[in-house]
Structure formats: structure tokens, C-alpha cells
Design a protein around this motif. Structure first.
Motif, PDB file in Angstrom:
ATOM      1  N   GLN A  67       0.804  -1.216   0.000  1.00 52.36           N
ATOM      2  CA  GLN A  67       0.000   0.000   0.000  1.00 52.36           C
ATOM      3  C   GLN A  67       0.843   1.274   0.000  1.00 52.36           C
ATOM      4  OE1 GLN A  67      -3.549   0.083  -0.177  1.00 52.36           O
ATOM      5  NE2 GLN A  67      -3.016  -2.017  -0.777  1.00 52.36           N
ATOM      6  N   LEU A  68       2.038   1.185   0.554  1.00 52.79           N
ATOM      7  CA  LEU A  68       2.915   2.359   0.665  1.00 52.79           C
ATOM      8  C   LEU A  68       4.231   2.106  -0.056  1.00 52.79           C
ATOM      9  CD1 LEU A  68       2.450   3.272   4.441  1.00 52.79           C
ATOM     10  CD2 LEU A  68       1.157   4.134   2.479  1.00 52.79           C
ATOM     11  N   TRP A  82       4.749   7.613  -0.041  1.00 49.63           N
ATOM     12  CA  TRP A  82       3.532   7.874  -0.794  1.00 49.63           C
ATOM     13  C   TRP A  82       2.706   6.598  -0.982  1.00 49.63           C
ATOM     14  CZ3 TRP A  82       4.208   5.231  -5.488  1.00 49.63           C
ATOM     15  CH2 TRP A  82       5.538   4.989  -5.873  1.00 49.63           C
ATOM     16  N   ARG A  83       1.425   6.794  -1.327  1.00 47.09           N
ATOM     17  CA  ARG A  83       0.512   5.674  -1.528  1.00 47.09           C
ATOM     18  C   ARG A  83       0.667   5.136  -2.954  1.00 47.09           C
ATOM     19  NH1 ARG A  83      -2.764   5.155   2.737  1.00 47.09           N
ATOM     20  NH2 ARG A  83      -3.322   7.010   3.959  1.00 47.09           N
ATOM     21  N   THR A  84       0.724   3.819  -3.070  1.00 41.34           N
ATOM     22  CA  THR A  84       0.881   3.210  -4.389  1.00 41.34           C
ATOM     23  C   THR A  84      -0.424   3.195  -5.180  1.00 41.34           C
ATOM     24  OG1 THR A  84       0.479   1.016  -3.429  1.00 41.34           O
ATOM     25  CG2 THR A  84       2.776   1.729  -3.631  1.00 41.34           C
ATOM     26  N   THR A  85      -1.535   3.449  -4.514  1.00 45.96           N
ATOM     27  CA  THR A  85      -2.830   3.418  -5.208  1.00 45.96           C
ATOM     28  C   THR A  85      -3.090   4.702  -5.993  1.00 45.96           C
ATOM     29  OG1 THR A  85      -3.853   4.169  -3.143  1.00 45.96           O
ATOM     30  CG2 THR A  85      -3.911   1.799  -3.632  1.00 45.96           C
ATOM     31  N   ASN A  86      -2.688   5.844  -5.414  1.00 46.71           N
ATOM     32  CA  ASN A  86      -3.017   7.116  -6.061  1.00 46.71           C
ATOM     33  C   ASN A  86      -1.888   8.148  -6.019  1.00 46.71           C
ATOM     34  OD1 ASN A  86      -3.017   7.828  -3.370  1.00 46.71           O
ATOM     35  ND2 ASN A  86      -5.232   8.183  -3.245  1.00 46.71           N
ATOM     36  N   GLN A  88      -0.667   9.665  -3.445  1.00 47.62           N
ATOM     37  CA  GLN A  88      -0.799  10.669  -2.391  1.00 47.62           C
ATOM     38  C   GLN A  88       0.481  10.730  -1.551  1.00 47.62           C
ATOM     39  OE1 GLN A  88      -3.852   9.830   0.469  1.00 47.62           O
ATOM     40  NE2 GLN A  88      -3.466  11.677   1.681  1.00 47.62           N
ATOM     41  N   LEU A  90       2.565  11.321   1.638  1.00 48.00           N
ATOM     42  CA  LEU A  90       2.305  11.234   3.070  1.00 48.00           C
ATOM     43  C   LEU A  90       3.384  11.908   3.892  1.00 48.00           C
ATOM     44  CD1 LEU A  90       1.078   7.524   3.239  1.00 48.00           C
ATOM     45  CD2 LEU A  90      -0.305   9.612   3.053  1.00 48.00           C
TER      46      LEU A  90
END
Length: 286
Positions: A67-68, A82-86, A88, A90
Motif C-alpha cells: 500500500q505504501l 507515498w501511496r501506491t494506489t493514487n 498521495q 504522506l
């Protein structure tokens, strides 16, 4: 996997990690600037595109659940989470120090200067912005590039022509002697060291060539990043290097290890030798 381009420049991948799904990878490298993100293995198309690093991304990793992601590199060796989905963002961890992109030795031999700005016009060197005096062990500002000797591409009757990121041609009196291809990856700096040879600074590798044949004489061990700048001392007995590991080093062409290393942030500094002797400013030990 098809190459990915940013502003029509292919991204050179330096590091990658497979995600737990086995269908995607987190990768990092450099195109027009630093790049990291998530790419689909089958298509090569990024699902996450991050351009927040100001230079080459040297390392990437992911959390156990995928996820990260964390990426490290750039001008300041900054670390991004950062987030691997979008994509974002952090967290961003960034030190006060920066990579060295220009280096010079004063013409009187008493100081060295460097610059942290990776910006140059075609055919010009990056600016020198800070200096360190050997006679007084103190920091100063750069006095202007004209006061310092930087890399030499013409000396001893030799001329170096930079062909591209990976090779250069050496000529003597207008006659080509040889073309040297990097022993590592990209070549970032090169200088004639009169009477000693040609010093080449590349990705995680710096070495000395015999000037007229291109034969490898010696490899130098010490720089932990990209050797972005090299310059000879006025008498050519020594040379100085600058690196993305943010350390300036003084070398003898006859020695494998540096004679002296210097790390500076603002007005504070610390200098040390391979034997463990050191000197520093008032709070330089911190």
C-alpha cells in the motif's frame, strides 16, 4: 517492458521493486528530472506518476502489504513516502545539505569552492556558491567562477570533447586519439590532470586514465554517489571531487582513498582523513 517517456525523454530506471500482486512494479530513476511511480508490467504504462524528486531517484521500496512506497534521491537525498494506489504524498524528509554540482580550486591554491545548484547553460559550468579556506580553516562564499580553476578539457596539448552522457573523445593537436566509453554508467565530470592523466567521474565510480591511450591506471574509492564535478589543483599534484553524497574530497592521483573529506552545511563543517583525524567548526560534530 516498453520504455516510459517524460516530455519525450526516456526515463532511465535505476531501481525497481515488484509489488505483491506480481503485476506491477514500483520503480525510480531519471528523465528530465527525478521520477518514481508504479508501472504495469505488461503494458509499461504508469498507474502512478510522481515527479517530486528534483534529480535521480536512487532507491525505492514498498511496505509488506504493497500500500505504501518510499523513494529516495534527488538534489538533497530527500525521502518521500507515498501511496501506491493514487500517489498521495504522506511524508517528505529532506536534509539541509544538498548535492554538489560544481567544484573548483582557487588559483592561489589556498581554498576550494563548490556549488549546489544543478543549473547550467549549454557549455557552461554550474555556479560556485560556497568556499573553504585551508589556511584559516573557515567557510566563505564563492568568489566567482573566474577566481577558481574548474575542470580542464584542454591541457598538455590534449583536448576532450564530450560526445554524450556515456562517452568522450580525446584528441591531440586536432588528431583524434581514442574514444572512451564509460566504465560505469553516465559520465558526469571529466578533467585533464596535467602530467598525471584524465580523471573521470561517473555514476558511483571515479577513475584515472592514461591521457594518450585511455588505459585504466587506477580507481578511486570514496564517493558514495554520482561524482558530479572534478577539478585539478593549480600545481596538478592533487584534484578535488564533488558528489551527490554531498561530500567534497581531496585526492592524490597516486592514492586510492581520499586524503581529506569535507562536509559542510551553512556555516558549519567537519573535515576528516581516512586515519580518523578530524577538525570541525564550533558545532560541526553534531
Amino acid at each position: 517492458m516498453p520504455p516510459y517517456k517524460v516530455d519525450d525523454i526516456p526515463v532511465q530506471i535505476v531501481r525497481m521493486r515488484f509489488m505483491p500482486d506480481g503485476k506491477n512494479i514500483v520503480s525510480g530513476g531519471v528523465g528530465t528530472s527525478g521520477w518514481t511511480g508504479v508501472k504495469n508490467i505488461a503494458s509499461g504504462v504508469p498507474t502512478v506518476d510522481i515527479r517530486d524528486h528534483r534529480n535521480t531517484v536512487m532507491a525505492v521500496n514498498i511496505s509488506n502489504d504493497g500500500q505504501l512506497a518510499v523513494s529516495a534521491g534527488g538534489e538533497s537525498n530527500e525521502i518521500l513516502v507515498w501511496r501506491t494506489t493514487n500517489g498521495q504524498m504522506l511524508r517528505r524528509f529532506e536534509p539541509q545539505s544538498q548535492s554538489i554540482w560544481a567544484i573548483g580550486w582557487s588559483k592561489d591554491g589556498k581554498s576550494v569552492a563548490w556549488g549546489n545548484t544543478n543549473l547550467r547553460a549549454k557549455g557552461q559550468l554550474c555556479p560556485l556558491e560556497s568556499s573553504f579556506r585551508f589556511d584559516g580553516f573557515q567557510m566563505g562564499r564563492g568568489l566567482g567562477n573566474q577566481e577558481y580553476q574548474q575542470d580542464q578539457h584542454t591541457a598538455d596539448g590534449l583536448s576532450i570533447h564530450i560526445d554524450d552522457f556515456f562517452q568522450f573523445t580525446v584528441s591531440e593537436n586536432g588528431r583524434n586519439l581514442y574514444q572512451h566509453k564509460s566504465l560505469s554508467d553516465r559520465i558526469y565530470s571529466v578533467t585533464v590532470l596535467p602530467g598525471k592523466g584524465i580523471v573521470v567521474g561517473a555514476s558511483h565510480r571515479m577513475y584515472l586514465l592514461e591521457a594518450r591511450t585511455g588505459t585504466l591506471i587506477r580507481e578511486f574509492i570514496g564517493d558514495q554517489g554520482l561524482t558530479t564535478a572534478v577539478a585539478p589543483s593549480p600545481d596538478s599534484r592533487y584534484f578535488v571531487s564533488g558528489s551527490t553524497d554531498q561530500v567534497l574530497r581531496i585526492w592524490s592521483p597516486e592514492e586510492t582513498e581520499p586524503l581529506l573529506s569535507l562536509f559542510a552545511v551553512g556555516r558549519e563543517w567537519i573535515a576528516w582523513t581516512p586515519r580518523g583525524y578530524y577538525a570541525c567548526s564550533a558545532v560541526g560534530e553534531r
